[in-house]
Design a protein around this motif. Structure first.
Motif, PDB file in Angstrom:
ATOM      1  N   TYR A  29     -58.785  33.631 -19.672  1.00 53.57           N
ATOM      2  CA  TYR A  29     -60.005  34.291 -20.132  1.00 53.57           C
ATOM      3  C   TYR A  29     -60.268  35.590 -19.371  1.00 53.57           C
ATOM      4  O   TYR A  29     -60.564  36.632 -19.980  1.00 53.57           O
ATOM      5  CB  TYR A  29     -61.178  33.327 -19.980  1.00 53.57           C
ATOM      6  N   GLN A  30     -60.146  35.558 -18.045  1.00 56.22           N
ATOM      7  CA  GLN A  30     -60.453  36.749 -17.253  1.00 56.22           C
ATOM      8  C   GLN A  30     -59.387  37.836 -17.405  1.00 56.22           C
ATOM      9  O   GLN A  30     -59.712  39.025 -17.404  1.00 56.22           O
ATOM     10  CB  GLN A  30     -60.633  36.375 -15.782  1.00 56.22           C
ATOM     11  N   VAL A  31     -58.125  37.454 -17.541  1.00 57.25           N
ATOM     12  CA  VAL A  31     -57.086  38.460 -17.802  1.00 57.25           C
ATOM     13  C   VAL A  31     -57.353  39.154 -19.125  1.00 57.25           C
ATOM     14  O   VAL A  31     -57.284  40.395 -19.231  1.00 57.25           O
ATOM     15  CB  VAL A  31     -55.686  37.811 -17.782  1.00 57.25           C
ATOM     16  N   ARG A  32     -57.700  38.372 -20.137  1.00 59.27           N
ATOM     17  CA  ARG A  32     -58.019  38.963 -21.430  1.00 59.27           C
ATOM     18  C   ARG A  32     -59.263  39.845 -21.349  1.00 59.27           C
ATOM     19  O   ARG A  32     -59.326  40.920 -21.970  1.00 59.27           O
ATOM     20  CB  ARG A  32     -58.231  37.856 -22.468  1.00 59.27           C
ATOM     21  N   ARG A  33     -60.264  39.414 -20.592  1.00 56.76           N
ATOM     22  CA  ARG A  33     -61.483  40.214 -20.438  1.00 56.76           C
ATOM     23  C   ARG A  33     -61.173  41.552 -19.753  1.00 56.76           C
ATOM     24  O   ARG A  33     -61.675  42.603 -20.167  1.00 56.76           O
ATOM     25  CB  ARG A  33     -62.521  39.448 -19.608  1.00 56.76           C
ATOM     26  N   ILE A  34     -60.361  41.508 -18.715  1.00 53.46           N
ATOM     27  CA  ILE A  34     -60.007  42.742 -17.993  1.00 53.46           C
ATOM     28  C   ILE A  34     -59.203  43.681 -18.884  1.00 53.46           C
ATOM     29  O   ILE A  34     -59.405  44.903 -18.866  1.00 53.46           O
ATOM     30  CB  ILE A  34     -59.248  42.395 -16.703  1.00 53.46           C
ATOM     31  N   LEU A  35     -58.308  43.126 -19.697  1.00 52.38           N
ATOM     32  CA  LEU A  35     -57.545  43.959 -20.619  1.00 52.38           C
ATOM     33  C   LEU A  35     -58.454  44.626 -21.650  1.00 52.38           C
ATOM     34  O   LEU A  35     -58.247  45.783 -22.030  1.00 52.38           O
ATOM     35  CB  LEU A  35     -56.467  43.130 -21.321  1.00 52.38           C
ATOM     36  N   VAL A  36     -59.476  43.892 -22.094  1.00 48.41           N
ATOM     37  CA  VAL A  36     -60.445  44.476 -23.034  1.00 48.41           C
ATOM     38  C   VAL A  36     -61.266  45.558 -22.342  1.00 48.41           C
ATOM     39  O   VAL A  36     -61.510  46.635 -22.901  1.00 48.41           O
ATOM     40  CB  VAL A  36     -61.357  43.376 -23.617  1.00 48.41           C
ATOM     41  N   ASN A 111     -67.971  31.814 -12.407  1.00 51.34           N
ATOM     42  CA  ASN A 111     -69.165  31.326 -13.093  1.00 51.34           C
ATOM     43  C   ASN A 111     -69.194  31.796 -14.540  1.00 51.34           C
ATOM     44  O   ASN A 111     -69.635  31.069 -15.432  1.00 51.34           O
ATOM     45  CB  ASN A 111     -70.425  31.779 -12.357  1.00 51.34           C
ATOM     46  N   ASP A 112     -68.733  33.019 -14.781  1.00 51.44           N
ATOM     47  CA  ASP A 112     -68.622  33.505 -16.149  1.00 51.44           C
ATOM     48  C   ASP A 112     -67.656  32.636 -16.946  1.00 51.44           C
ATOM     49  O   ASP A 112     -67.928  32.261 -18.101  1.00 51.44           O
ATOM     50  CB  ASP A 112     -68.151  34.960 -16.139  1.00 51.44           C
ATOM     51  N   SER A 113     -66.521  32.280 -16.337  1.00 53.26           N
ATOM     52  CA  SER A 113     -65.543  31.423 -17.013  1.00 53.26           C
ATOM     53  C   SER A 113     -66.111  30.032 -17.277  1.00 53.26           C
ATOM     54  O   SER A 113     -65.901  29.459 -18.351  1.00 53.26           O
ATOM     55  CB  SER A 113     -64.270  31.312 -16.173  1.00 53.26           C
ATOM     56  N   ILE A 114     -66.828  29.466 -16.300  1.00 49.88           N
ATOM     57  CA  ILE A 114     -67.402  28.123 -16.469  1.00 49.88           C
ATOM     58  C   ILE A 114     -68.440  28.126 -17.584  1.00 49.88           C
ATOM     59  O   ILE A 114     -68.462  27.228 -18.439  1.00 49.88           O
ATOM     60  CB  ILE A 114     -68.016  27.628 -15.148  1.00 49.88           C
ATOM     61  N   ARG A 115     -69.322  29.130 -17.577  1.00 48.81           N
ATOM     62  CA  ARG A 115     -70.335  29.209 -18.643  1.00 48.81           C
ATOM     63  C   ARG A 115     -69.682  29.258 -20.020  1.00 48.81           C
ATOM     64  O   ARG A 115     -70.085  28.535 -20.938  1.00 48.81           O
ATOM     65  CB  ARG A 115     -71.204  30.457 -18.449  1.00 48.81           C
ATOM     66  N   THR A 116     -68.663  30.093 -20.153  1.00 48.26           N
ATOM     67  CA  THR A 116     -68.020  30.251 -21.452  1.00 48.26           C
ATOM     68  C   THR A 116     -67.222  29.010 -21.830  1.00 48.26           C
ATOM     69  O   THR A 116     -67.197  28.598 -23.000  1.00 48.26           O
ATOM     70  CB  THR A 116     -67.092  31.477 -21.439  1.00 48.26           C
ATOM     71  N   TYR A 117     -66.573  28.403 -20.848  1.00 51.45           N
ATOM     72  CA  TYR A 117     -65.764  27.201 -21.096  1.00 51.45           C
ATOM     73  C   TYR A 117     -66.633  26.053 -21.601  1.00 51.45           C
ATOM     74  O   TYR A 117     -66.323  25.409 -22.611  1.00 51.45           O
ATOM     75  CB  TYR A 117     -65.059  26.818 -19.796  1.00 51.45           C
ATOM     76  N   VAL A 118     -67.744  25.804 -20.917  1.00 46.98           N
ATOM     77  CA  VAL A 118     -68.639  24.711 -21.311  1.00 46.98           C
ATOM     78  C   VAL A 118     -69.257  25.013 -22.675  1.00 46.98           C
ATOM     79  O   VAL A 118     -69.328  24.131 -23.551  1.00 46.98           O
ATOM     80  CB  VAL A 118     -69.730  24.503 -20.244  1.00 46.98           C
ATOM     81  N   TRP A 119     -69.718  26.253 -22.861  1.00 47.87           N
ATOM     82  CA  TRP A 119     -70.315  26.612 -24.152  1.00 47.87           C
ATOM     83  C   TRP A 119     -69.303  26.491 -25.283  1.00 47.87           C
ATOM     84  O   TRP A 119     -69.616  25.971 -26.363  1.00 47.87           O
ATOM     85  CB  TRP A 119     -70.847  28.042 -24.093  1.00 47.87           C
ATOM     86  N   LEU A 149     -63.810  31.717 -28.746  1.00 47.06           N
ATOM     87  CA  LEU A 149     -63.240  32.281 -27.522  1.00 47.06           C
ATOM     88  C   LEU A 149     -62.904  33.756 -27.718  1.00 47.06           C
ATOM     89  O   LEU A 149     -63.181  34.584 -26.842  1.00 47.06           O
ATOM     90  CB  LEU A 149     -61.997  31.493 -27.127  1.00 47.06           C
ATOM     91  N   GLU A 150     -62.311  34.104 -28.837  1.00 46.05           N
ATOM     92  CA  GLU A 150     -61.983  35.502 -29.105  1.00 46.05           C
ATOM     93  C   GLU A 150     -63.252  36.352 -29.185  1.00 46.05           C
ATOM     94  O   GLU A 150     -63.271  37.492 -28.708  1.00 46.05           O
ATOM     95  CB  GLU A 150     -61.188  35.612 -30.409  1.00 46.05           C
ATOM     96  N   ASP A 151     -64.312  35.802 -29.774  1.00 51.74           N
ATOM     97  CA  ASP A 151     -65.586  36.530 -29.827  1.00 51.74           C
ATOM     98  C   ASP A 151     -66.137  36.768 -28.423  1.00 51.74           C
ATOM     99  O   ASP A 151     -66.646  37.853 -28.120  1.00 51.74           O
ATOM    100  CB  ASP A 151     -66.607  35.753 -30.657  1.00 51.74           C
ATOM    101  N   ALA A 152     -66.038  35.744 -27.555  1.00 49.03           N
ATOM    102  CA  ALA A 152     -66.540  35.878 -26.184  1.00 49.03           C
ATOM    103  C   ALA A 152     -65.720  36.901 -25.404  1.00 49.03           C
ATOM    104  O   ALA A 152     -66.273  37.660 -24.589  1.00 49.03           O
ATOM    105  CB  ALA A 152     -66.504  34.517 -25.480  1.00 49.03           C
ATOM    106  N   ILE A 153     -64.424  36.944 -25.635  1.00 49.45           N
ATOM    107  CA  ILE A 153     -63.561  37.887 -24.918  1.00 49.45           C
ATOM    108  C   ILE A 153     -63.878  39.327 -25.305  1.00 49.45           C
ATOM    109  O   ILE A 153     -63.944  40.219 -24.455  1.00 49.45           O
ATOM    110  CB  ILE A 153     -62.080  37.570 -25.197  1.00 49.45           C
TER     111      ILE A 153
END
Length: 286
Positions: A29-36, A111-119, A149-153
């Motif tokens: 998730y974070q690698v994809r976020r950084i790439l975006v 914490n960003d990853s945990i929030r998104t993972y649980v949601w 997940l793609e929307d969150a990224i």
């Protein structure tokens, strides 16, 4: 991963399944976020090149500042990845072998990853009204999970909305928030299967792990049971009593009458006491 403090040995290779899944998700998730954030093309994009990928230099420098690493680091990384002799171990540059604790940027990203993972896991089960594990209708939940997940990224960073979304899914999940991923990190339910159905009056608040808690499931947290249901199926409606066929007059016993009189006396005393205190305060002020 190196900048966050998470490691291969302590997190990606942990024997606790839920923790291992979370940290695998965190890397992706974070690698994809950084790439975006840096607007870097992916391998399936036409503009992508293996060793000279275009990227937003300003966004890259902001991320370097976030993790307190020099912007010149990218040149050394490019040189290392081009070296065929260490291609199989080049990943170790980006992931620590042994963790020495989380960094402040790491806590924020985790914490960003945990929030998104649980949601993403609990929310998609509520959206599709089916569990995410298994076959059959579970495929609908799994497909929607990838879409969410793609929307969150790709979505812009919106911390208040992300926290509210995480809070809402905990509130309606009816699961105990009892799993610790790390000190200072958001906790999550150890049971990530949504209870399909309503449980009236049950709520879970956001809980942050403290030093007095151990990694993994903590059985002594949030142990309050959900109240039993006495409804007719509609929220807020109590099951009606059967009407009596005989005399509708309800006899008042001596004990009930005495209790009512005692209650009235106590109420009167409270009113008189409140008025007296109010007058005394008013007199002192004057």
């Amino acid at each position: 991963m190196t900048g966050s403090g998470a490691s291969a040995q302590d997190h990606l290779a942990t024997a606790v399944p839920l923790m291992r899944f979370l940290y695998y998700y965190h890397v992706y998730y974070q690698v994809r976020r950084i790439l975006v954030e840096t607007q870097a093309p992916l391998p399936q994009d036409q503009a992508w090149t293996a060793f000279n990928n275009p990227y937003d230099r300003r966004a890259y420098e902001q991320i370097c500042g976030e993790f307190r690493v020099p912007p010149t680091l990218i040149g050394a990384l490019k040189a290392q990845t081009k070296d065929a002799s260490n291609s199989e171990t080049a990943w170790s540059t980006f992931i620590l072998v042994k963790s020495h604790g989380f960094t402040w940027p790491g806590v924020e990203r985790l914490n960003d990853s945990i929030r998104t993972y649980v949601w993403a896991i609990l929310g998609v089960q509520a959206q599709t009204r089916t569990h995410i594990l298994g076959a059959g209708t579970a495929f609908d939940a799994q497909k929607q999970f990838l879409a969410n997940l793609e929307d969150a990224i790709s979505s812009p960073v919106d911390l208040p909305s992300a926290i509210k979304r995480y809070q809402d899914v905990l509130q309606y999940a009816s699961s105990k928030v009892d799993f610790v991923f790390g000190i200072g990190l958001y906790m999550a339910p150890s049971d990530m299967l949504l209870r399909i159905g309503q449980v009236a009056g049950y709520n879970n608040e956001i809980v942050t792990a403290s030093e007095g808690q151990s990694l993994g499931t903590n059985a002594n947290i949030n142990v309050l049971d959900a109240p039993p249901s006495h409804t007719t199926g509609e929220t807020g409606l109590v099951k009606p009593q059967k009407p009596s066929t005989g005399d509708t007059t309800v006899p008042v016993t001596a004990s009930a009458s005495a209790a009512a009189e005692k209650h009235e006396d106590e109420k009167t005393d409270l009113i008189v006491g409140g008025v007296t205190i109010g007058l005394l305060v008013l007199w002192l002020l004057c």
